[in-house]
Design an enzyme around this catalytic site. Structure first.
Site, PDB file in Angstrom:
ATOM      1  N   TYR A 160       0.823  -1.397   0.018  1.00  0.00           N
ATOM      2  CA  TYR A 160       0.014   0.142   0.068  1.00  0.00           C
ATOM      3  C   TYR A 160       0.948   1.271  -0.017  1.00  0.00           C
ATOM      4  CZ  TYR A 160      -4.211  -2.250   1.051  1.00  0.00           C
ATOM      5  OH  TYR A 160      -5.573  -3.463   0.817  1.00  0.00           O
ATOM      6  N   LYS A 227       2.969 -13.794   6.342  1.00  0.00           N
ATOM      7  CA  LYS A 227       3.297 -14.883   5.412  1.00  0.00           C
ATOM      8  C   LYS A 227       4.751 -14.952   5.216  1.00  0.00           C
ATOM      9  CE  LYS A 227       1.961 -17.487   1.929  1.00  0.00           C
ATOM     10  NZ  LYS A 227       1.441 -18.846   2.415  1.00  0.00           N
ATOM     11  N   ASP A 281      -2.241 -18.010   5.550  1.00  0.00           N
ATOM     12  CA  ASP A 281      -3.312 -18.753   4.894  1.00  0.00           C
ATOM     13  C   ASP A 281      -3.879 -19.812   5.849  1.00  0.00           C
ATOM     14  OD1 ASP A 281      -0.732 -19.309   4.582  1.00  0.00           O
ATOM     15  OD2 ASP A 281      -0.840 -21.114   3.508  1.00  0.00           O
ATOM     16  N   ASP A 305      -6.224  -6.303   5.439  1.00  0.00           N
ATOM     17  CA  ASP A 305      -7.266  -5.833   4.379  1.00  0.00           C
ATOM     18  C   ASP A 305      -8.209  -7.337   4.295  1.00  0.00           C
ATOM     19  OD1 ASP A 305      -8.954  -4.373   3.040  1.00  0.00           O
ATOM     20  OD2 ASP A 305      -7.524  -4.028   1.268  1.00  0.00           O
TER      21      ASP A 305
END
Ligand code: NAP
Length: 415
Positions: A160, A227, A281, A305
């Site tokens: 972002y 992640k 995940d 998000d």
């Protein structure tokens, strides 16, 4: 004294001050409000009525919000010839706490997101999204009441940050040539490039806020969601720096899962917040199967998000999920959904997201009593099955009401 070019602050009302690192809220604080584009007009009208009524009722008329209309998006374009005028940024900074409706962002080309710009320019580094289930709201899961997560999403970095080069441009060719020649990468020449910066500074201030919140609000755990198995030096580093903050700054108040397993046979000592981490995940699976094992989640921008919308789906959807963008002191509370253009001016859309964001704002100001009245009002209205179209289509025997009527019902049901 702050000077504005095209807006005039209300004559009644006072500014919220910051005294000794704490907000000092007067009885009649001036609160800037951005109505927003699309459905902003409908939801903000309802929200202002509900918030005003709750404050009036909770404090017997001794306190009052003095709203100050400021502009961004289409209305700013019409008034100023620009989408995000300096007046608006100055007002939010000066008055410390503000409320905002949704703003349009074009996909692909066009201008950058105004929401992202607001967060970056005002340094609102934590996007805080609490999830709360109201009994009776239709949900796709068996136990939506288990969803009590509050998400602390980093708000200024990650993909972002807005550092991107379009395929085929002079700039992207330069970047690709440099990377392939100097860094020995093998990037295809027909690629677009985006940069994902994640810093110690951005991570630590976010995780610090999340842990402080957990301690002050008796939450059992803080989960670092990342992640890091794939993006080791960004997401993996987020995890590492998160544990660093926990163990260096809050050592006597926290315990890690590794410590629980090694020395405590999984028994959490009293008054300790458990610090854990999960790969992104797997987290999406866990919020469906074991949501009750998670309380506070701290995470980089993009994960946050996605996660906040997935969590919102369990408690009634985007129309029911609030949010706040919070810096060291300045805070901008907002509906988490977009402008839902097809419902503009139809008095149809669910205003709960922005009303609950208003509740977060009241709590941030220390006016919890007013927020509690609104929670009761919403809960009672949903029990009566008087709901907007989004919930009505999923609830048997419900009565469909307009945005404005839903606001009125909440006010009637505040007890
Ligand atoms: P959206 O405006 O959030 O709307 C998508 C759909 O979500 C709506 O059509 C509606 O679904 C449902 N929905 C959204 N808000 C709702 C509410 N209050 N009550 C009930 N249902 C609600 O997303 P979008 O259409 O992708 O985006 C439109 C514009 O908003 C874009 O320009 C986007 O960039 C911008 N946006 C702004 C913000 C922000 O200002 N913070 C956030 C997200 C998007 P149904 O039609 O199925 O009922």
């Amino acid at each position: 004294m702050v000077k504005f070019s095209k807006i005039t602050p209300p004559v009644e009302g006072e500014k919220i001050e910051i005294v000794k690192d704490k907000l000092q809220v007067p009885e009649n604080p001036i609160i800037p409000v951005i109505e927003g584009d699309g459905v902003g007009r409908d939801i903000m009208k309802a929200a202002r009525r509900v918030l005003d009524a709750s404050v009036q009722k909770a404090f017997n008329g001794k306190r009052k919000i003095v709203w100050f209309d400021v502009y961004a998006g289409e209305k700013a374009q019409a008034k100023y010839g620009e989408l995000l005028p300096q007046d608006t940024l100055k007002a939010i900074k000066h008055y410390v706490v503000a409320l905002k409706g949704p703003l349009t962002t074009p996909i692909g080309g066009g201008f950058r997101s105004l929401n992202v710009t607001l967060r970056q320019v005002l340094n609102l580094y934590a996007c805080v999204r609490p999830l709360r289930y109201f009994e009776g709201v239709p949900s796709p899961v068996k136990h939506p009441e288990n969803m009590k997560i509050i998400i602390f999403r980093e708000n200024t970095e990650d993909v972002y940050a807005g550092i991107e080069w379009q395929k085929g441009t002079k700039e992207v060719k330069k970047v690709i040539t440099w990377l392939n020649k100097t860094m020995k990468t093998k990037i295809r020449s027909d690629s677009g490039i985006g940069i994902k910066p994640i810093s110690v500074t951005g991570t630590k201030r976010l995780v610090r806020k999340a842990i402080r919140y957990a301690i002050e609000n008796n939450r059992k755990s803080v989960t670092l969601m990342h992640k890091g198995n794939i993006m080791k030096y960004t997401e993996g580093a987020f995890r590492e720096w998160g544990y660093d903050v926990a163990l260096k700054e809050f050592r006597d108040k926290v315990i890690t899962e590794a410590e629980l397993e090694k020395d405590y046979n999984w028994q959490v000592p009293p008054r300790k917040v458990v610090i854990k981490d999960r790969i992104a995940d797997s987290m999406f699976q866990q919020i469906l199967t074991r949501a009750d094992e998670y309380e506070v989640v701290a995470t980089p921008n993009l994960n946050g998000d996605y996660l906040s919308d997935a969590c919102a789906a369990q408690i009634g959807g985007l129309g029911m999920a609030p949010g706040g963008n919070i810096g060291d002191f300045v805070a901008l509370f907002e509906a988490t959904h977009g402008t839902a253009p097809k419902y503009t001016d139809k008095d149809m859309i669910n205003p709960t997201s922005v009303i609950l964001s208003g509740c977060m704002m009241l709590e941030y100001m220390g006016w919890r009593e007013a927020a509690e009245l609104i929670y009761k009002g919403i809960q009672e209205t949903i029990k009566q099955k008087r709901v907007t179209y989004d919930l009505e289509r999923l609830m048997e025997g419900a009565t469909k009401v307009r945005t404005s009527e839903f606001g009125t019902a909440i006010i009637e049901n505040m007890r």
